[in-house]
Design an enzyme around this catalytic site. Structure first.
Site, PDB file in Angstrom:
ATOM      1  N   ASP A 479      98.882  17.274 -55.978  1.00 37.35           N
ATOM      2  CA  ASP A 479      99.940  16.271 -56.023  1.00 37.35           C
ATOM      3  C   ASP A 479      99.382  14.935 -56.508  1.00 37.35           C
ATOM      4  O   ASP A 479      98.160  14.705 -56.499  1.00 37.35           O
ATOM      5  CB  ASP A 479     100.521  16.138 -54.600  1.00 37.35           C
ATOM      6  N   ASP A 549     111.268  16.679 -57.046  1.00 41.76           N
ATOM      7  CA  ASP A 549     111.447  16.693 -55.594  1.00 41.76           C
ATOM      8  C   ASP A 549     112.899  16.947 -55.235  1.00 41.76           C
ATOM      9  O   ASP A 549     113.227  17.130 -54.061  1.00 41.76           O
ATOM     10  CB  ASP A 549     111.027  15.343 -55.003  1.00 41.76           C
TER      11      ASP A 549
END
Ligand code: DGJ
Length: 745
Positions: A479, A549
């Site tokens: 990430d 997301d």
């Protein structure tokens, strides 16, 4: 096929495309043609248009027609009769930016060389016969500097790649203030510019605009390719749609700051340039040093946007992604992030894993929160050792328990970041990117580690390696959750500060390179607050990426549709999540959430232990179904049919398997319409002569019927039998088409 050089002119061609340029009278390179394949001839001089124009400045005395303001070029610069923005610029000791790179020699070879020993991401070949590469060296003898331009044309793909290298052989220190990867001069402006723009949680929405005089551009200056703009633009003819018409697509194989620009001048020619963003870039090219630009991939299609996308998809799936996961279907995973956020312990994870295994999931991914004292986002990034309060048996113990259940185990990292509350920051406050004597901005309470430092990369490699070696880990989610601000590196001299963004991403590639080499069996998934760094550079190292997301199925229609403009389904992380959805609070049916997620890597991101038995039943069936179809979906040909950017009600797309024997049509209703209009969806990509059974609909039709008449969509009932397409909000349907046995010869 390949590359021919005759009468000072280069012709790159395969079955479908031609790209032609020539050595001009001033010994620089002039562009002649890029488009559909034309027959080779010994001389293409007729394509060179020079013209006497009033009020221009010309290169040669006595010749009023040779002006670079008018002549199309291959890799131009500003300063000598060309007043548009160029592809490169070199600042010299005396302050001048004027250069004169002229043709010196060239070589033509089979195959495609690596970039920077394979560290710099690039497409590749497995067999030399797959592509031919032209390397042209130009020289500015006053500077004693070489410019090496490389073009590769693939034999069976309508793809040309380009990159440029500068080599300073001289005694003077030079400064590169612009070093783009390509330029294509088009001789008219009758195109629409297509770009993929967005933001966190609504990445890669399709935007188009007509070209007009002046500069139109997209770029990133965030230290990442960004959610706001993807390093991609296409120029499409005005009548081009998804299925028909001409389009040129350009994609930079790079994960940091980029510029993609079209400048239309007063003669209505359109100059397209693409490369590292000059706004945040300046490179000291000291004597004896060289600089390599990233690669740009250029695709030409006559078959509309779908045609262009399919060329990108197969190139990236087969010759950009590497390693064992290139040829394997994606494992069906469950990720605990939206289920638990930071609030979990070993028992909770094991409970989820047991249920997930029972329903058919293959991989359990433990997301953020497992390390240091990470109970919220203020702390512990950098301290990559397990929190024994949450996980008393550490990651090695947990991974063993999960693999003993028959699941694979995956782990989240955010290697590029540090929190001030961490052991790492206490020890090495100098390791972050910050400008001396200035305030430092935070993003999500975190700071960016200076990846220009080898010691930072060594630290991360060693600490990650320790965990990966000690535990049973077959997947890593990498990430990256904030962009770079106050750009300055204490590791670089004051003259080198303009190198920070590029050196940073080279450091990221370096760490990826070391980890993927040491752990070739691990599947890496890239992520940057969702799709904030979803680009071909990342795909080279991480075969799949978390595209957003936003897990809401209806929002995903736009994100997946836009992302598919370039990137293959197999690279697009797609999960079924809980309702009400955590990003937009929307409630959508579980089957619609599945029907959207099938067109990607497929997985779950919800608390599977908290579902009803009915929901678990549906999930079990979804997983069984995905296992049957994923090879066809992930390796088949994807077609966009009805766009969420044009329609407020229906969206449709489909995949046809490689052998055309199976197809899957996804149809999605956004808002229901009362008393809806008559809807007919024409399919594409089928074999016209095959008879296809429309599974569950008791109908057999020829491919030519399905592609010309289509399927009527007024009264179709989807699996749950409750929600009719067109009658309920957020309903959807997957239509399966199977060629009858008698066609399968
Ligand atoms: C942002 C990612 O996009 C999410 O999927 C999740 O991994 C969080 N970071 C964790 O902090």
């Amino acid at each position: 096929m390949g590359i021919k050089f005759e009468n000072n002119t280069f012709h790159l061609f395969n079955q479908n495309i031609s790209y032609i340029f020539t050595i001009l009278k001033n010994n620089q390179l002039g562009h002649l043609y890029y488009g559909k394949r034309i027959t080779h001839r010994a001389n293409f001089d007729y394509m060179l248009v020079t013209n006497s124009k009033p009020n221009t400045v010309c290169s040669f005395e006595g010749d009023g027609a040779f002006s670079l303001e008018y002549i199309k070029q291959e890799y131009p610069t500003y300063g000598s009769t060309d007043f548009s923005e160029g592809a490169y610029q070199i600042k010299q000791d005396n302050g001048s930016i004027v250069t004169n790179f002229i043709y010196k020699n060239h070589t033509i070879m089979q195959g495609k060389p690596k970039l920077m020993d394979g560290i710099m991401p690039a497409t590749y070949v497995e067999d030399e016969s797959e592509a031919t590469t032209l390397t042209i060296t130009l020289e500015d003898d006053l500077l004693d500097c070489l410019m090496v331009m490389r073009y590769t044309i693939y034999e069976d793909r309508d793809v040309i790649t380009r990159d440029v290298k500068f080599i300073n052989k001289g005694v003077e220190n030079l400064v590169l203030t612009r070093a783009l990867s390509c330029c294509v001069d088009f001789d008219h402006k009758d195109y629409e510019l297509l770009q993929l723009s967005g933001a966190w949680s609504r990445e890669r929405h399709i935007k188009t605009r007509k070209l007009v005089e002046g500069i139109q551009s997209i770029s990133s200056s965030r230290g990442a390719s960004s959610a706001q703009q993807n390093p991609f633009i296409a120029l499409k003819a005005l009548n081009t749609d998804e299925h028909r018409g001409e389009v040129y697509g350009f994609n930079l194989v790079y994960s940091s700051d980029f510029l993609a620009q079209v400048e239309v001048n007063h003669y209505e020619t359109a100059r397209l340039t693409m490369g590292i963003n000059p706004f945040t870039f300046e490179w000291q090219l000291k004597k004896g040093e060289e600089f390599q630009t990233p690669e740009v991939v250029m695709v030409y299609s006559q078959n509309g946007l779908n045609g262009m996308s399919q060329v990108f998809h197969s190139l990236y799936r087969e010759r950009l992604v590497r390693g064992k996961w290139r040829d394997e279907s994606c494992p069906i995973l469950i990720n605990n992030w939206e289920a638990t956020y930071f609030d979990f312990n070993e028992d909770k994870i094991i409970d989820m894993a047991i249920e997930a295994k029972r329903l058919g999931v293959e991989l359990f991914v433990l997301d953020d929160g497992w390390f240091g004292k990470r109970n919220n986002d203020c702390t512990s990034l950098g301290d990559w050792y397990p929190d024994l309060n949450k996980l008393p048996n550490g990651i090695s113990g947990l991974s063993k328990k999960i693999t003993d259940l028959g699941l694979k185990f995956g782990l989240w990292f955010e290697p590029e970041m540090v929190n001030k509350i961490s052991d790492l920051y206490k020890k090495h406050p100098e390791w972050i990117i910050k400008t001396p004597n200035r305030k430092i901005s935070h993003g999500r309470n975190q700071y960016v580690l200076d990846f220009t430092r080898n010691e930072v990369i060594d630290y991360l490699f060693n600490i990650m390696r320790k965990i990966l070696k000690k535990s049973e880990i077959s997947y890593v989610k990498w990430d990256m959750n904030r962009n770079i601000t106050e750009p300055y590196s204490l590791n670089l001299s004051k003259e080198q500060q303009g190198e920070l963004m590029h050196r940073y991403i080279l450091g990221v590639y370096q760490l990826y390179h070391r980890l993927t080499k040491e752990f070739p069996h691990i599947l890496f998934e890239s992520c940057a607050s969702g799709g904030g760094r979803f680009d071909p550079g990342m795909l080279y190292y991480a075969p799949q990426g978390w595209i957003s997301d936003d897990t809401d199925a209806i929002e995903r229609l736009k994100i997946q549709y836009g992302t598919s403009m370039i990137y293959p389904l197999k690279s697009m992380g797609s999960h079924v999540s809980a309702v009400p959805n955590h990003q937009v609070n929307r409630i959508t049916p579980l089957d619609t959430r599945g029907n959207v997620a099938y067109f990607g890597t497929f997985g779950y991101e919800l608390d599977i232990t908290a579902l009803s038995e009915d929901e678990k039943d549906i999930i079990k069936k979804q997983i069984e179904f995905m296992k049957q179809i994923r090879k066809d979906i992930q390796f088949g040909t994807f077609y966009r049919l009805l766009s969420p950017f044009n329609s407020t009600d229906k969206v449709a797309w489909m995949v046809v398997s490689k052998d055309q024997k199976t197809a899957f049509l996804g149809v999605y209703q956004i808002l229901a319409k009362p008393n809806p209009k008559y809807d007919r969806i024409k399919l594409v990509g089928l074999n016209p002569n095959y008879q296809y059974e429309i599974v569950r609909k008791n109908l057999v039709l020829y491919g030519n019927e399905l592609m010309n008449y289509g399927i009527i969509y007024n009264n179709c009932v989807n699996e749950s039998k409750e929600r009719k397409i067109g009658v309920s909000d957020f309903s959807s349907d997957i239509v399966i088409l199977k060629a009858l046995e008698r066609c399968k010869r």
